[in-house]
Design an enzyme around this catalytic site. Structure first.
Site, PDB file in Angstrom:
ATOM      1  N   ARG A   1       0.845  -1.193   0.000  1.00 34.32           N
ATOM      2  CA  ARG A   1       0.000   0.000   0.000  1.00 34.32           C
ATOM      3  C   ARG A   1       0.881   1.244   0.000  1.00 34.32           C
ATOM      4  O   ARG A   1       2.036   1.205   0.376  1.00 34.32           O
ATOM      5  CB  ARG A   1      -0.907   0.002   1.240  1.00 34.32           C
TER       6      ARG A   1
ATOM      7  N   LYS B   1       4.781 -10.563  10.449  1.00 36.98           N
ATOM      8  CA  LYS B   1       4.007 -10.510   9.204  1.00 36.98           C
ATOM      9  C   LYS B   1       4.332 -11.707   8.311  1.00 36.98           C
ATOM     10  O   LYS B   1       5.478 -11.954   7.955  1.00 36.98           O
ATOM     11  CB  LYS B   1       4.328  -9.192   8.482  1.00 36.98           C
TER      12      LYS B   1
ATOM     13  N   ARG C   1      -0.991   0.173  14.458  1.00 37.87           N
ATOM     14  CA  ARG C   1       0.186  -0.263  15.218  1.00 37.87           C
ATOM     15  C   ARG C   1      -0.249  -0.536  16.652  1.00 37.87           C
ATOM     16  O   ARG C   1      -1.169   0.104  17.138  1.00 37.87           O
ATOM     17  CB  ARG C   1       1.249   0.850  15.246  1.00 37.87           C
TER      18      ARG C   1
END
Ligand code: ATP
Length: 254
Positions: free
Chosen positions: A46, A111, A247
């Site tokens: 993104r 991730k 976050r």
């Protein structure tokens, strides 16, 4: 069983599978078009960020999904794609898969995969979206990803050997197909519970960072459109997935 519903092109290299499919979408022949690349030279995330991949270590592909006229707004697509990915990986035996609003797949906060949804200009046709998925299969040792404190790969989440990339792809496409059909007919509310069950930040303090702003609060799930609900000092706020990142936060202001 679904093989005839897909057209899959697997190339050795391309700049970005999302870039290729958005720049030159294949003609609508009733099938779902998929482009897989062994190597992306300019993988995108993104906001112009990079998605890094290593040949043989990653699965990177994009899916062109066309909606029927009258389908729900594509706002919830990133979330539906994340849920499909999570379910497919769980079906392959992956443990501890979690989602991070709006579009990341994590394991223990690290991730595992990223998703980039880009809408195609409608130009009088039914809406269409390109859903790009980058999944770490088996990362080379010692790699680091700038801007990402922890990354992980599928092999670490499995107790058995990593299946071939084709098997992983088939599992993901099957889930995407099933969940997009549900999304198209019943909208995000039909999938909201399954999404929330896997959200890594439910009831936790988070910070939503935009370009020049930060909003702190306690994550209170997502609403029927897939917008994030945040309990803040100013009350319950609704955050749309746009140019913002979630976050972990310290709860300041909540
Ligand atoms: P966030 O919401 O955490 O800000 P994002 O959704 O904006 O993330 P994406 O678009 O999914 O981010 O992906 C881009 C980011 O993902 C990069 O900036 C980088 O930090 C991270 N990244 C890039 N390649 C990988 C990879 N192979 N594995 C894990 N993380 C990666």
């Amino acid at each position: 069983m679904l093989a005839g519903d897909f057209s899959i092109i697997w190339v050795d290299e391309c700049a970005s599978t999302n870039g290729t499919l958005t720049a030159a979408p294949p003609a609508d022949d009733g099938r779902v078009h998929v482009l897989v690349a062994n190597r992306q030279t300019a993988g995108r995330g993104r906001r112009g960020r990079a998605w890094l991949s290593w040949p043989g270590s990653s699965l990177t592909f994009s899916v062109l999904w066309r909606f029927m006229p009258g389908a729900p707004a594509p706002a919830g697509l990133s979330l539906v794609a994340g849920l499909a990915l999570a379910r497919a990986l769980e079906g392959l035996g992956a443990q501890g898969i979690q989602l991070k609003w709006p579009n990341d797949v994590l394991v223990h906060g690290e991730k595992l995969a990223g998703i980039l949804v880009e809408l195609l200009p409608a130009r009088g046709r039914p809406p269409a979206a390109v859903i790009g998925i980058g999944l770490n299969l088996h990362l080379p040792t010692g790699i680091s990803v700038p801007g990402q404190s922890g990354v992980t790969d599928l092999s670490r989440t499995l107790e058995h050997e990593l299946p071939a990339a084709t098997i992983v792809l088939a599992a993901i496409l099957t889930e995407l197909h099933g969940l997009f059909e549900i999304y198209a007919s019943a909208g995000f509310p039909a999938l909201r519970g399954a999404w929330q069950q896997r959200h890594a930040f439910t009831d936790l303090p988070v910070c939503i960072r935009g370009e020049d702003s930060a909003l702190y609060g306690i994550c209170a799930g997502v609403d029927e459109d897939g917008a994030l609900l945040l309990r803040t000092e100013a009350g319950l706020q609704r955050v749309l997935a746009g140019d913002v990142s979630l976050r972990p936060g310290d709860g300041a202001g909540a």
